[in-house]
Design an enzyme around this catalytic site. Sequence first.
Site, PDB file in Angstrom:
ATOM      1  N   TYR A 145      35.167  61.943  62.436  1.00  0.00           N
ATOM      2  CA  TYR A 145      35.967  62.011  61.223  1.00  0.00           C
ATOM      3  C   TYR A 145      35.114  62.569  60.096  1.00  0.00           C
ATOM      4  CZ  TYR A 145      38.802  60.538  57.204  1.00  0.00           C
ATOM      5  OH  TYR A 145      39.549  60.511  56.049  1.00  0.00           O
TER       6      TYR A 145
ATOM      7  N   ASP B  64      26.992  65.378  59.299  1.00  0.00           N
ATOM      8  CA  ASP B  64      27.742  64.507  58.394  1.00  0.00           C
ATOM      9  C   ASP B  64      27.157  63.100  58.461  1.00  0.00           C
ATOM     10  OD1 ASP B  64      29.545  62.985  56.989  1.00  0.00           O
ATOM     11  OD2 ASP B  64      31.336  63.748  58.011  1.00  0.00           O
TER      12      ASP B  64
ATOM     13  N   LYS C  39      29.750  57.080  50.717  1.00  0.00           N
ATOM     14  CA  LYS C  39      29.650  55.643  50.959  1.00  0.00           C
ATOM     15  C   LYS C  39      28.408  55.008  50.301  1.00  0.00           C
ATOM     16  CE  LYS C  39      32.982  55.742  54.628  1.00  0.00           C
ATOM     17  NZ  LYS C  39      33.233  56.891  55.483  1.00  0.00           N
TER      18      LYS C  39
HETATM   19  C1  LIG Z   1      34.209  58.091  55.331  1.00  0.00           C
HETATM   20  C2  LIG Z   1      33.772  59.368  55.936  1.00  0.00           C
HETATM   21  C3  LIG Z   1      34.096  60.617  55.357  1.00  0.00           C
HETATM   22  C4  LIG Z   1      35.042  60.739  54.189  1.00  0.00           C
HETATM   23  O1  LIG Z   1      34.547  60.138  53.031  1.00  0.00           O
HETATM   24  P1  LIG Z   1      35.591  59.721  51.878  1.00  0.00           P
HETATM   25  O2  LIG Z   1      34.712  59.254  50.756  1.00  0.00           O
HETATM   26  O3  LIG Z   1      36.459  58.664  52.451  1.00  0.00           O
HETATM   27  O4  LIG Z   1      36.338  60.954  51.523  1.00  0.00           O
HETATM   28  C5  LIG Z   1      33.541  61.754  55.903  1.00  0.00           C
HETATM   29  N1  LIG Z   1      32.731  61.693  56.967  1.00  0.00           N
HETATM   30  C6  LIG Z   1      32.406  60.527  57.551  1.00  0.00           C
HETATM   31  C7  LIG Z   1      31.471  60.525  58.705  1.00  0.00           C
HETATM   32  C8  LIG Z   1      32.928  59.327  57.066  1.00  0.00           C
HETATM   33  O5  LIG Z   1      32.633  58.182  57.672  1.00  0.00           O
END
Ligand SMILES: *Cc1c(COP(=O)(O)O)cnc(C)c1O
Length: 439
Positions: free
Chosen positions: A148, A247, A277
């Site tokens: 994701y 990511d 985060k």
């Molecule tokens: C949570 C998440 C996102 C998206 O971040 P948001 O602040 O919710 O837009 C992107 N990549 C990873 C791996 C994530 O866990």
Amino acid sequence: MTPELPSTRSADLFARAQQVIPSGVNSPVRAFGSVGGTPPFLTDARGALLHDADGNEYVDLVGSWGPMILGHANEQVVEAVRAAAGRGLSFGAPQPGEVSLAEEVVARIGPVEQLRLVSSGTEATMSALRVARAATGRDVVVKFAGCYHGHVDALLAEAGSGVATFAMPGSAGVTAATARDTVVLPYGDRAAVSSLFAERGGEIAAIITEAAPANMGVITPPEEDGVGFNRFLSETVQAHGALLISDEVLTGFRASREGHYGIDGQGWAPDLMTFGKVIGGGLPVGAFGGRRDLMGLLAPAGPVYQAGTLSGNPLATAAGLATLQGLDESAYATLGSASRTLQQLVADALTTAGVPHVIQTAGTLFSVFFREQPVMTYADAKAQDTAAFTRFFHAMLEGGVYLPPSAFEAWFVSTAHTEPVLDRIAAALPAAAKAAAAA
Ligand SMILES: *Cc1c(COP(=O)(O)O)cnc(C)c1O
């Protein structure tokens, strides 16, 4: 006549919310759709404990999906935000806090020479993708099923019926044209990556991958002949003039002090990295960064436009910096030990009750799959017993433990998950394991 005060209980709040907010929530997983029931509306939190509008107290294992790594309402973080608030909420102009936060990230994460702050992980991956396409002059992006990267159109693409062909839109409202520029492969499948690049390497701008997948449950990137999957990806893109975007929105500053890169980053480096985060400590912050030559493509010096009215916001950078400053070696030792203790407690309870399970880790991050065999791909993750998880989830909630309301999520500990807190989880586990076992 005194007007009747609106009830503030969770069920009533949820009913009111559903009138004015789609499904009553501002992010889908919060609606408890996959486990059923009414989500508690949370009113306050301290340390590892949450309180809801109905007067219940829970041990929190969601931690706002990662940011609350020092526990809720951490004194240093709250004080930093309070002090920043007193100096003004937003300037829309450079301010000292964004320099300090960027310096802290650059100091920790080797491959990041420069970074831009944004307001969410979604913005970070979207912008990194734009830079990669501009740098390579190519359109196609490769992602892995089950990873994701936020709700970026191009990254919501899904694999079409198991074949590694052009992707299908993964959401209504994503155009077929956008999905066509995304190729989705099974995670960990080196042969699929190699043959795709052999065939179409000249069209591919970048591979984007979670440094360790943690949004389908946690998967440890597999090694083959001593070469980790991330390093393999890095070598593959390099051979074809493409880029690797790692990511670390979820793993960053959590899996280890240097994120997941601190665990498997030896002899290779991603070209671009994304964060979110933890980097905001609970306020809206994301970031993308990497090689200086790539980041130099950004406006105003370069041709890639990217901007944000609230980017580098003083409250957000204060929360992020205070959080990173609180994350010293001893904090990571505490996190690691809380994570290991909890894994053991869960394994013991599920084993005693005869519930098939496998626990997988990436540094201090872990998740529990309700199936016997290791999970290496999204297909594996989907093959778990989600009904068993649902029973387990509700019994834990009943026992005062707030788990992620989905079988496909990591469990989040914080430095506030001390022994007495872990004891409360231990007390709730046997009944929940029994519930999971009873079909
Ligand atoms: C949570 C998440 C996102 C998206 O971040 P948001 O602040 O919710 O837009 C992107 N990549 C990873 C791996 C994530 O866990």
